[in-house]
Design a protein around this motif. Structure first.
Motif, PDB file in Angstrom:
ATOM      1  N   ARG A  35       0.899  -1.243   0.073  1.00  0.00           N
ATOM      2  CA  ARG A  35      -0.019   0.185   0.032  1.00  0.00           C
ATOM      3  C   ARG A  35       0.735   1.254  -0.160  1.00  0.00           C
ATOM      4  NH1 ARG A  35      -1.913   3.796   3.503  1.00  0.00           N
ATOM      5  NH2 ARG A  35      -0.984   2.847   5.393  1.00  0.00           N
ATOM      6  N   PHE A  36       0.668   2.087  -0.774  1.00  0.00           N
ATOM      7  CA  PHE A  36       1.284   3.330  -0.915  1.00  0.00           C
ATOM      8  C   PHE A  36       0.428   4.642  -1.476  1.00  0.00           C
ATOM      9  CE2 PHE A  36       2.198   1.361  -4.916  1.00  0.00           C
ATOM     10  CZ  PHE A  36       2.114   2.097  -5.964  1.00  0.00           C
ATOM     11  N   THR A  37       1.139   5.733  -1.596  1.00  0.00           N
ATOM     12  CA  THR A  37       0.306   6.784  -1.721  1.00  0.00           C
ATOM     13  C   THR A  37       0.800   7.546  -2.875  1.00  0.00           C
ATOM     14  OG1 THR A  37      -0.269   7.681   0.538  1.00  0.00           O
ATOM     15  CG2 THR A  37      -0.810   9.368  -1.087  1.00  0.00           C
ATOM     16  N   ALA A  38      -0.066   7.850  -3.944  1.00  0.00           N
ATOM     17  CA  ALA A  38       0.614   8.194  -5.295  1.00  0.00           C
ATOM     18  C   ALA A  38      -0.325   9.661  -5.587  1.00  0.00           C
ATOM     19  CB  ALA A  38       0.380   7.208  -6.250  1.00  0.00           C
ATOM     20  N   VAL A  39       0.345  10.357  -6.542  1.00  0.00           N
ATOM     21  CA  VAL A  39      -0.549  11.768  -6.997  1.00  0.00           C
ATOM     22  C   VAL A  39      -0.777  11.575  -8.599  1.00  0.00           C
ATOM     23  CG1 VAL A  39      -0.301  14.002  -7.643  1.00  0.00           C
ATOM     24  CG2 VAL A  39       0.592  13.301  -5.648  1.00  0.00           C
ATOM     25  N   GLY A  40      -2.081  11.272  -8.788  1.00  0.00           N
ATOM     26  CA  GLY A  40      -2.746  11.121 -10.139  1.00  0.00           C
ATOM     27  C   GLY A  40      -3.176  12.409 -10.766  1.00  0.00           C
ATOM     28  N   ARG A  41      -3.591  12.316 -11.999  1.00  0.00           N
ATOM     29  CA  ARG A  41      -3.948  13.676 -12.417  1.00  0.00           C
ATOM     30  C   ARG A  41      -5.188  13.257 -13.470  1.00  0.00           C
ATOM     31  NH1 ARG A  41      -0.324  18.496 -15.900  1.00  0.00           N
ATOM     32  NH2 ARG A  41      -2.461  19.915 -16.096  1.00  0.00           N
ATOM     33  N   GLY A  42      -6.044  14.042 -13.462  1.00  0.00           N
ATOM     34  CA  GLY A  42      -7.210  13.836 -14.319  1.00  0.00           C
ATOM     35  C   GLY A  42      -8.394  13.632 -13.691  1.00  0.00           C
ATOM     36  N   ALA A  59      10.391   9.056  -3.284  1.00  0.00           N
ATOM     37  CA  ALA A  59       9.991   9.349  -1.917  1.00  0.00           C
ATOM     38  C   ALA A  59       8.550   8.543  -1.675  1.00  0.00           C
ATOM     39  CB  ALA A  59       9.481  10.638  -1.889  1.00  0.00           C
ATOM     40  N   GLU A  60       7.977   8.673  -0.675  1.00  0.00           N
ATOM     41  CA  GLU A  60       6.916   7.928   0.116  1.00  0.00           C
ATOM     42  C   GLU A  60       5.694   8.285  -1.108  1.00  0.00           C
ATOM     43  OE1 GLU A  60       5.793   7.620   4.002  1.00  0.00           O
ATOM     44  OE2 GLU A  60       7.613   6.818   4.618  1.00  0.00           O
ATOM     45  N   LEU A  61       5.739   9.364  -1.295  1.00  0.00           N
ATOM     46  CA  LEU A  61       4.547   9.899  -2.327  1.00  0.00           C
ATOM     47  C   LEU A  61       4.974   9.769  -3.665  1.00  0.00           C
ATOM     48  CD1 LEU A  61       1.994  11.369  -2.370  1.00  0.00           C
ATOM     49  CD2 LEU A  61       3.066  13.599  -2.451  1.00  0.00           C
ATOM     50  N   LYS A  62       4.398   8.919  -4.235  1.00  0.00           N
ATOM     51  CA  LYS A  62       4.803   8.470  -5.655  1.00  0.00           C
ATOM     52  C   LYS A  62       3.978   9.376  -6.819  1.00  0.00           C
ATOM     53  CE  LYS A  62       7.344   4.990  -4.293  1.00  0.00           C
ATOM     54  NZ  LYS A  62       8.926   4.994  -4.521  1.00  0.00           N
ATOM     55  N   GLN A  63       4.403   9.282  -8.051  1.00  0.00           N
ATOM     56  CA  GLN A  63       3.803   9.969  -9.038  1.00  0.00           C
ATOM     57  C   GLN A  63       3.146   8.760  -9.902  1.00  0.00           C
ATOM     58  OE1 GLN A  63       3.513  13.361  -9.474  1.00  0.00           O
ATOM     59  NE2 GLN A  63       4.636  13.551  -7.727  1.00  0.00           N
ATOM     60  N   LEU A  64       2.075   9.105 -10.175  1.00  0.00           N
ATOM     61  CA  LEU A  64       1.272   7.974 -11.011  1.00  0.00           C
ATOM     62  C   LEU A  64       1.413   8.339 -12.454  1.00  0.00           C
ATOM     63  CD1 LEU A  64      -0.575   5.359 -11.035  1.00  0.00           C
ATOM     64  CD2 LEU A  64      -2.707   7.050 -10.862  1.00  0.00           C
ATOM     65  N   GLY A  65       1.874   7.328 -13.258  1.00  0.00           N
ATOM     66  CA  GLY A  65       2.223   7.653 -14.601  1.00  0.00           C
ATOM     67  C   GLY A  65       1.095   6.884 -15.570  1.00  0.00           C
ATOM     68  N   ASP A  66       1.464   5.890 -16.107  1.00  0.00           N
ATOM     69  CA  ASP A  66       0.586   4.991 -17.087  1.00  0.00           C
ATOM     70  C   ASP A  66      -0.347   4.521 -15.982  1.00  0.00           C
ATOM     71  OD1 ASP A  66       1.780   6.339 -19.086  1.00  0.00           O
ATOM     72  OD2 ASP A  66       3.223   4.615 -19.228  1.00  0.00           O
ATOM     73  N   ARG A  97       2.520   0.874   5.285  1.00  0.00           N
ATOM     74  CA  ARG A  97       2.866   1.325   3.920  1.00  0.00           C
ATOM     75  C   ARG A  97       4.048   0.444   3.217  1.00  0.00           C
ATOM     76  NH1 ARG A  97       0.653   6.139   2.490  1.00  0.00           N
ATOM     77  NH2 ARG A  97      -0.506   7.253   3.798  1.00  0.00           N
ATOM     78  N   PHE A  98       4.127   0.249   2.127  1.00  0.00           N
ATOM     79  CA  PHE A  98       5.155  -0.529   1.374  1.00  0.00           C
ATOM     80  C   PHE A  98       5.437  -1.966   1.889  1.00  0.00           C
ATOM     81  CE2 PHE A  98       6.163   4.100   0.650  1.00  0.00           C
ATOM     82  CZ  PHE A  98       5.901   4.061  -0.593  1.00  0.00           C
ATOM     83  N   GLN A  99       4.637  -2.475   2.633  1.00  0.00           N
ATOM     84  CA  GLN A  99       4.669  -3.984   3.188  1.00  0.00           C
ATOM     85  C   GLN A  99       4.125  -4.787   1.909  1.00  0.00           C
ATOM     86  OE1 GLN A  99       3.381  -5.444   7.078  1.00  0.00           O
ATOM     87  NE2 GLN A  99       1.770  -6.572   5.918  1.00  0.00           N
ATOM     88  N   VAL A 100       4.998  -5.602   1.434  1.00  0.00           N
ATOM     89  CA  VAL A 100       4.721  -6.293   0.074  1.00  0.00           C
ATOM     90  C   VAL A 100       4.071  -7.553   0.749  1.00  0.00           C
ATOM     91  CG1 VAL A 100       5.642  -7.636  -1.764  1.00  0.00           C
ATOM     92  CG2 VAL A 100       6.594  -5.367  -1.301  1.00  0.00           C
TER      93      VAL A 100
END
Length: 221
Positions: A35-42, A59-66, A97-100
């Motif tokens: 589980r992690f946090t990401a910023v998405g657009r749209g 960083a802990e805050l990821k960027q959401l690409g595709d 967070r980030f526990q696989v």
């Protein structure tokens, strides 16, 4: 500095809230990064839909690409929708967070499918709660008592301590070992098994949350 672009992976959106203009702050559950946090657009991504996502950032805050949907959401309305929101809140509040944990990701996905079947909703929720507690290190031992270490026997009676688990009791405690074993085996033929399992899991989760709010706890069967 932008980190290496991660490979695409399956994901579910657990929660989404507005973040700046035209952006969303997303809580994602994935098999490869947990589980992690990401910023998405749209447009706001839909809950409960299997997705394929690609993220980047160190960083802990990821960027959401595709990202793209891999199928339709199995839950849409009514009780199933409410219960889906319930398991999402539990994931956000309890999964580190980030526990696989690929197995738990599979449990989450299969639970959504089961919630679409009214007759399977309560058993699916009880199993999900149990596996969530195990995945986060707070699972219960259904074999032995926590105060004496004795084996739990079908003909004996026990009490449940949210901080420890099952302890030696008496007939007045009204929790027979046979019922504990039925819950452990996911055997719901006994009438009180589902309701007792719900009480046990809810008490344990509330203890783990240490007083933090749990908004959806009264929403589900």
């Amino acid at each position: 500095m932008i980190g290496r672009r991660a490979p695409a992976q399956p994901a579910y959106v657990l929660h989404a809230r507005p973040f700046r203009e035209s952006h969303w702050l997303l809580e994602l559950l994935t098999p490869n990064q947990g589980r992690f946090t990401a910023v998405g657009r749209g447009s706001r991504p839909a809950l409960f839909c299997p997705c394929l996502v690609r993220t980047h950032g160190t960083a802990e805050l990821k960027q959401l690409g595709d990202w793209r949907y891999q199928g339709a959401a199995p839950v849409h309305q009514g009780a199933a929708l409410v219960q889906g929101l319930y398991i999402n809140e539990l994931c956000v509040r309890l999964v580190p967070r980030f526990q696989v944990d690929e197995a738990f990701f599979g449990v989450y996905a299969s639970t959504l499918l089961l919630l679409a079947e009214p007759s399977q909703q309560a058993p699916a929720l009880r199993y999900f709660e149990r596996r969530l507690l195990e995945a986060t290190g707070f699972g219960l031992d259904y074999r032995q008592t926590m105060d004496t270490g004795d084996w739990i026997e079908p003909g004996s009676y026990y009490r449940f301590d949210p901080a420890r688990g099952f302890c030696q009791g008496s007939r007045d405690d009204n929790l027979p070992g046979s019922l504990i074993q039925a819950i452990a085996d996911n055997n719901w033929q006994s009438d009180p098994a589902l309701s007792v399992a719900r009480e046990i899991n809810a008490s344990r989760i509330q203890h783990v949350l240490e007083g933090r709010s749990w908004h959806s706890k009264n929403w589900v069967c």
